[in-house]
Design an enzyme around this catalytic site. Structure first.
Site, PDB file in Angstrom:
ATOM      1  N   ALA A   1      -6.944  -7.668   0.931  1.00 34.30           N
ATOM      2  CA  ALA A   1      -8.065  -7.819   1.635  1.00 34.30           C
ATOM      3  C   ALA A   1      -9.387  -7.156   1.088  1.00 34.30           C
ATOM      4  CB  ALA A   1      -7.883  -7.605   3.078  1.00 34.30           C
TER       5      ALA A   1
ATOM      6  N   GLN B   1       2.934   2.952   7.165  1.00 33.32           N
ATOM      7  CA  GLN B   1       1.674   3.396   7.804  1.00 33.32           C
ATOM      8  C   GLN B   1       1.125   2.838   8.962  1.00 33.32           C
ATOM      9  OE1 GLN B   1      -0.158   3.165   3.644  1.00 33.32           O
ATOM     10  NE2 GLN B   1      -1.807   2.695   4.889  1.00 33.32           N
TER      11      GLN B   1
ATOM     12  N   GLY C   1     -11.778   5.925  -1.477  1.00 34.44           N
ATOM     13  CA  GLY C   1     -13.101   6.006  -0.735  1.00 34.44           C
ATOM     14  C   GLY C   1     -13.120   6.986   0.282  1.00 34.44           C
TER      15      GLY C   1
ATOM     16  N   GLY D   1     -16.025  -2.341  -1.232  1.00 30.51           N
ATOM     17  CA  GLY D   1     -15.828  -0.989  -1.319  1.00 30.51           C
ATOM     18  C   GLY D   1     -14.683  -0.698  -2.088  1.00 30.51           C
ATOM     19  N   HIS D   2     -13.583  -1.627  -2.313  1.00 33.34           N
ATOM     20  CA  HIS D   2     -12.758  -1.662  -3.055  1.00 33.34           C
ATOM     21  C   HIS D   2     -13.185  -1.972  -4.626  1.00 33.34           C
ATOM     22  CE1 HIS D   2     -10.151  -2.834   0.420  1.00 33.34           C
ATOM     23  NE2 HIS D   2      -9.648  -1.807  -0.003  1.00 33.34           N
TER      24      HIS D   2
END
Length: 281
Positions: free
Chosen positions: A34, A63, A149, A38-39
């Site tokens: 997704a 997680q 990030g 930012g990625h």
């Protein structure tokens, strides 16, 4: 050109051993897919710092705290590959669960201390899943550097400590948070926000900035936090899990920014859990 998609450890290892033999450095950007801007900023940082770049896409079941949260996490492999195409990464590693957690898998990587409090309190076991999968990905990719990030600041600290404590050869690099024009930190979960609540989401960043300003002016966290939580509820947030001031170099709780610090928050809006943090001092 779309990068090759590798789905097995064997195919990945064939590629990375060739790069290593040629003396090339390898950067990895671990993701759960997704992908957003930012990625992609992490990808660009990796391309600047390394000869070869691998983006991993693996929705890590270990997680997630609930099966429903895991089920609704967005999975967009085809779109992700298209977004990566202009960035000319060298490989996209999309392993199946059996490549990460083969039958009989019984090992967990736990980082104590840094996982106490903040998201660790509200998502028990979450960081054990993060550190376990990151250790596996660092070893499978033989990466020299891994890029994360700062939006997930606690995660960044935990993974950094894990790599250092285990003498892994992968250096963890933190990169600045990327935001929408209205201040909302980019997250794959943002697409889950109902349209009618999206306009309220930037309040989280706005309130954090206001709190940070008051702390720098000398006010104590306690009363300021109480007013900030009220402001978020008034903006439409249903629950504020935490607003905390922590040291930037170990996440020790602070009342005042007497040393470099981070103000971190997690809150629920429209059934979606949002997190954010900013530097203070």
């Amino acid at each position: 050109m779309t990068a090759p998609i590798l789905r097995t450890k064997a195919a990945l290892r064939d590629a990375v051993l060739g790069w290593k033999a040629a003396g090339e450095s390898i950067g990895v950007v671990p993701t759960m897919g997704a992908l957003h801007a930012g990625h992609l900023s992490l990808v660009e940082a990796a391309k600047t710092g390394c000869d070869r770049v691998i983006v991993t896409i693996f929705v890590n079941p270990k997680q997630f705290n609930t099966a429903s949260d895991l089920d609704k996490y967005p999975r967009t492999e085809e779109a992700d590959a298209e977004k990566l195409a202009p960035h000319a990464v060298d490989a996209i590693y999309v392993p199946g669960p059996e490549e990460i957690y083969p039958e009989g898998f019984a090992t967990s990587v736990l980082v104590s201390g840094l996982t106490d409090g903040l998201c660790g309190s509200h998502r028990p076991g979450h960081f054990d899943g993060v550190t376990t999968v990151c250790a596996k990905l660092f070893l499978q990719t033989l990466a020299d550097r891994a890029y994360f990030g700062e939006k997930d600041f606690q995660q960044l600290q935990v993974v950094t400590r894990m790599a250092r404590d285990l003498d892994l050869l992968t250096e963890v690099i933190g990169c600045p948070t990327v935001r929408e024009k209205d201040g909302l930190a980019l997250s794959s979960r943002n697409v889950l926000l109902p349209l009618e609540t999206r306009a309220a989401a930037p309040a989280l960043h706005r309130v954090l900035r206001q709190v940070a300003e008051r702390l720098v002016e000398g006010e104590s966290l306690g009363p300021v936090r109480f007013q900030a939580e009220a402001a978020l509820r008034e903006a439409g947030f249903s629950e504020v899990e935490y607003i905390e001031l922590r040291s930037a170099d170990g996440l020790a709780p602070l009342e005042h920014p007497s040393r470099p610090a981070r103000l971190l928050a997690a809150a629920w809006l429209g059934g979606v859990r949002l997190i954010d943090n900013i530097a203070v001092g």
